[in-house]
Design a protein around this motif. Structure first.
Motif, PDB file in Angstrom:
ATOM      1  N   MET A   1      -4.682   9.538  28.798  1.00 57.08           N
ATOM      2  CA  MET A   1      -4.901   8.185  28.928  1.00 57.08           C
ATOM      3  C   MET A   1      -3.860   7.347  28.295  1.00 57.08           C
ATOM      4  SD  MET A   1      -7.391   8.250  31.175  1.00 57.08           S
ATOM      5  CE  MET A   1      -7.955   6.453  31.187  1.00 57.08           C
ATOM      6  N   GLU A   2      -3.522   7.550  27.078  1.00 60.07           N
ATOM      7  CA  GLU A   2      -2.527   6.867  26.404  1.00 60.07           C
ATOM      8  C   GLU A   2      -1.207   6.698  27.138  1.00 60.07           C
ATOM      9  OE1 GLU A   2      -2.699   4.787  23.924  1.00 60.07           O
ATOM     10  OE2 GLU A   2      -4.139   5.655  22.487  1.00 60.07           O
ATOM     11  N   ARG A   3      -0.848   8.017  27.957  1.00 62.72           N
ATOM     12  CA  ARG A   3       0.415   8.220  28.732  1.00 62.72           C
ATOM     13  C   ARG A   3       0.195   7.208  29.804  1.00 62.72           C
ATOM     14  NH1 ARG A   3       0.831  14.101  29.952  1.00 62.72           N
ATOM     15  NH2 ARG A   3       2.589  13.448  31.027  1.00 62.72           N
ATOM     16  N   ILE A   4      -0.906   7.369  30.582  1.00 61.91           N
ATOM     17  CA  ILE A   4      -1.149   6.593  31.756  1.00 61.91           C
ATOM     18  C   ILE A   4      -0.873   5.052  31.373  1.00 61.91           C
ATOM     19  CG2 ILE A   4      -3.117   5.821  33.482  1.00 61.91           C
ATOM     20  CD1 ILE A   4      -1.950   8.712  33.966  1.00 61.91           C
ATOM     21  N   LEU A   5      -1.524   4.420  30.332  1.00 58.58           N
ATOM     22  CA  LEU A   5      -1.534   3.148  29.991  1.00 58.58           C
ATOM     23  C   LEU A   5      -0.191   2.751  29.621  1.00 58.58           C
ATOM     24  CD1 LEU A   5      -4.716   3.338  30.331  1.00 58.58           C
ATOM     25  CD2 LEU A   5      -4.796   2.141  28.059  1.00 58.58           C
ATOM     26  N   SER A   6       0.627   3.545  29.280  1.00 57.17           N
ATOM     27  CA  SER A   6       2.077   3.334  28.852  1.00 57.17           C
ATOM     28  C   SER A   6       3.022   3.078  30.267  1.00 57.17           C
ATOM     29  CB  SER A   6       2.647   4.288  27.905  1.00 57.17           C
ATOM     30  OG  SER A   6       2.858   5.448  28.539  1.00 57.17           O
ATOM     31  N   LEU A   7       2.664   3.307  31.198  1.00 55.65           N
ATOM     32  CA  LEU A   7       3.514   3.452  32.462  1.00 55.65           C
ATOM     33  C   LEU A   7       3.422   1.972  33.057  1.00 55.65           C
ATOM     34  CD1 LEU A   7       2.004   6.704  34.148  1.00 55.65           C
ATOM     35  CD2 LEU A   7       4.396   6.305  33.097  1.00 55.65           C
ATOM     36  N   PRO A   8       4.351   1.678  33.784  1.00 56.77           N
ATOM     37  CA  PRO A   8       4.279   0.420  34.505  1.00 56.77           C
ATOM     38  C   PRO A   8       2.812   0.191  35.260  1.00 56.77           C
ATOM     39  CG  PRO A   8       6.342   1.288  35.042  1.00 56.77           C
ATOM     40  CD  PRO A   8       5.536   2.542  34.223  1.00 56.77           C
ATOM     41  N   HIS A   9       2.336  -0.848  35.258  1.00 56.38           N
ATOM     42  CA  HIS A   9       0.701  -1.089  35.804  1.00 56.38           C
ATOM     43  C   HIS A   9      -0.136  -0.179  35.266  1.00 56.38           C
ATOM     44  CE1 HIS A   9       2.398  -3.877  38.830  1.00 56.38           C
ATOM     45  NE2 HIS A   9       3.486  -3.124  38.894  1.00 56.38           N
TER      46      HIS A   9
END
Ligand code: NAP
Length: 273
Positions: free
Chosen positions: A143-151
């Motif tokens: 989830m942290e990886r997802i949040l670090s992506l654009p948008h």
């Protein structure tokens, strides 16, 4: 009566009790009636997936009340590259007979980079084909990886296994999700019926003049950020389940349940699909 609602990042609110549809289709007419009865009673969130083969059934169930329903569907990981996600969404829209999906999830981690899936999700949202997007079966690090992506911070939900006997996410994923204001959708909240005859659960049910199923659901929904999505294939089951919304478990109930099903004392790998 719904005493509290769960709020998604875009401000939309839903009842903390939704309706699952995995393995529906064998008693189609009865199941459609059950879903419609649920919507009438306020269980407007309906969970499906391209994998389940239930999107057309869900589409039929909500045909007369599309605006009331909150449809969740999912792209299979094997389709979740950039182009594949967009094509899968178009196919789901067709099967659902609607022009938008309220919440579109990646079903679980596959071989494609998150960045491709999320880019497609963001575009689908900008095109109005999905209202929000999110994930399923992701633990904190992913989830942290997802949040670090654009948008990435637009990620609106994470759907994971959670029930009285599978409590691992209480250690870190639930508190993390609360801090990030990302609702958890608890799948298999009834442990597929395996806990209905458990002595402790039955004893608490008796005290509340309730059924064990209702206690299991009330327990899952005791956290403010969690939506339970049991699958119920009959109107009778839906009507029974909806009454779980009226149950307030006491401290004593929770203590007994903790003794019978201890909460995690350390990190446990996310279980599920
Ligand atoms: P579940 O909801 O824990 O259990 C479903 C079982 O409980 C069915 O056999 C159902 O029987 C029974 N049931 C429901 N209400 C009942 C009641 N009042 N009394 C007695 N039995 C009752 O399991 P699930 O279907 O695995 O999970 C729920 C939903 O979560 C799925 O349908 C799906 O939408 C979603 N899910 C998502 C993932 C994911 O990877 N994202 C994985 C699994 C599930 P009847 O059909 O006879 O009512």
């Amino acid at each position: 009566m719904v005493k509290r609602l769960v709020t998604f990042p875009d401000g939309r609110q839903v009842c903390p009790l939704g309706q699952g549809t995995y393995q529906m289709g064998r008693r189609r007419k009865e199941e459609i009636q059950a879903l419609r009865r649920g919507i009438d009673l306020g269980l407007t969130l309906i969970d499906t997936a391209e994998m389940y083969g239930t999107e057309d059934l869900v589409g039929e169930a909500v045909r007369e009340c599309r605006d009331k329903a909150f449809i969740v569907s999912k792209v299979l990981p094997s389709n979740a590259d950039y182009k594949g996600t967009k094509r899968a969404c178009e196919r789901s829209l067709k099967r659902l007979g609607t022009d938008y999906i309220d919440l579109y999830l990646l079903h679980w981690i596959g071989q494609y980079p998150f960045s491709e899936t999320v880019r497609a999700m963001v575009e689908l949202q900008q095109e109005g084909k999905i209202r929000q997007w999110g994930m399923s079966n992701l633990d904190v690090a992913d989830m942290e990886r997802i949040l670090s992506l654009p948008h990435g911070t637009d990620c609106a939900a994470n759907q994971v296994l959670y029930n009285l006997k599978d409590r691992g996410i209480e250690f870190d994923l639930i508190p993390w999700s609360e801090r990030k204001h990302i609702p958890i959708m608890a799948y298999t909240p009834l442990a597929e019926g395996k806990l209905r005859r458990h002595k402790t659960v039955s004893g608490i049910a008796e005290r509340h003049n309730a059924t064990p199923t209702q206690i299991l659901l009330a327990w899952v929904m005791r956290s403010s950020n969690v939506i339970a999505i049991p699958k119920a294939g009959s109107m009778a089951h839906v009507e029974e389940n909806v009454r779980s919304l009226d149950i307030d478990l006491t401290k004593e109930d929770l203590r007994e349940l903790d003794a019978a099903f201890p909460p995690p004392a350390r990190k446990i790998r996310l279980a599920g699909w």
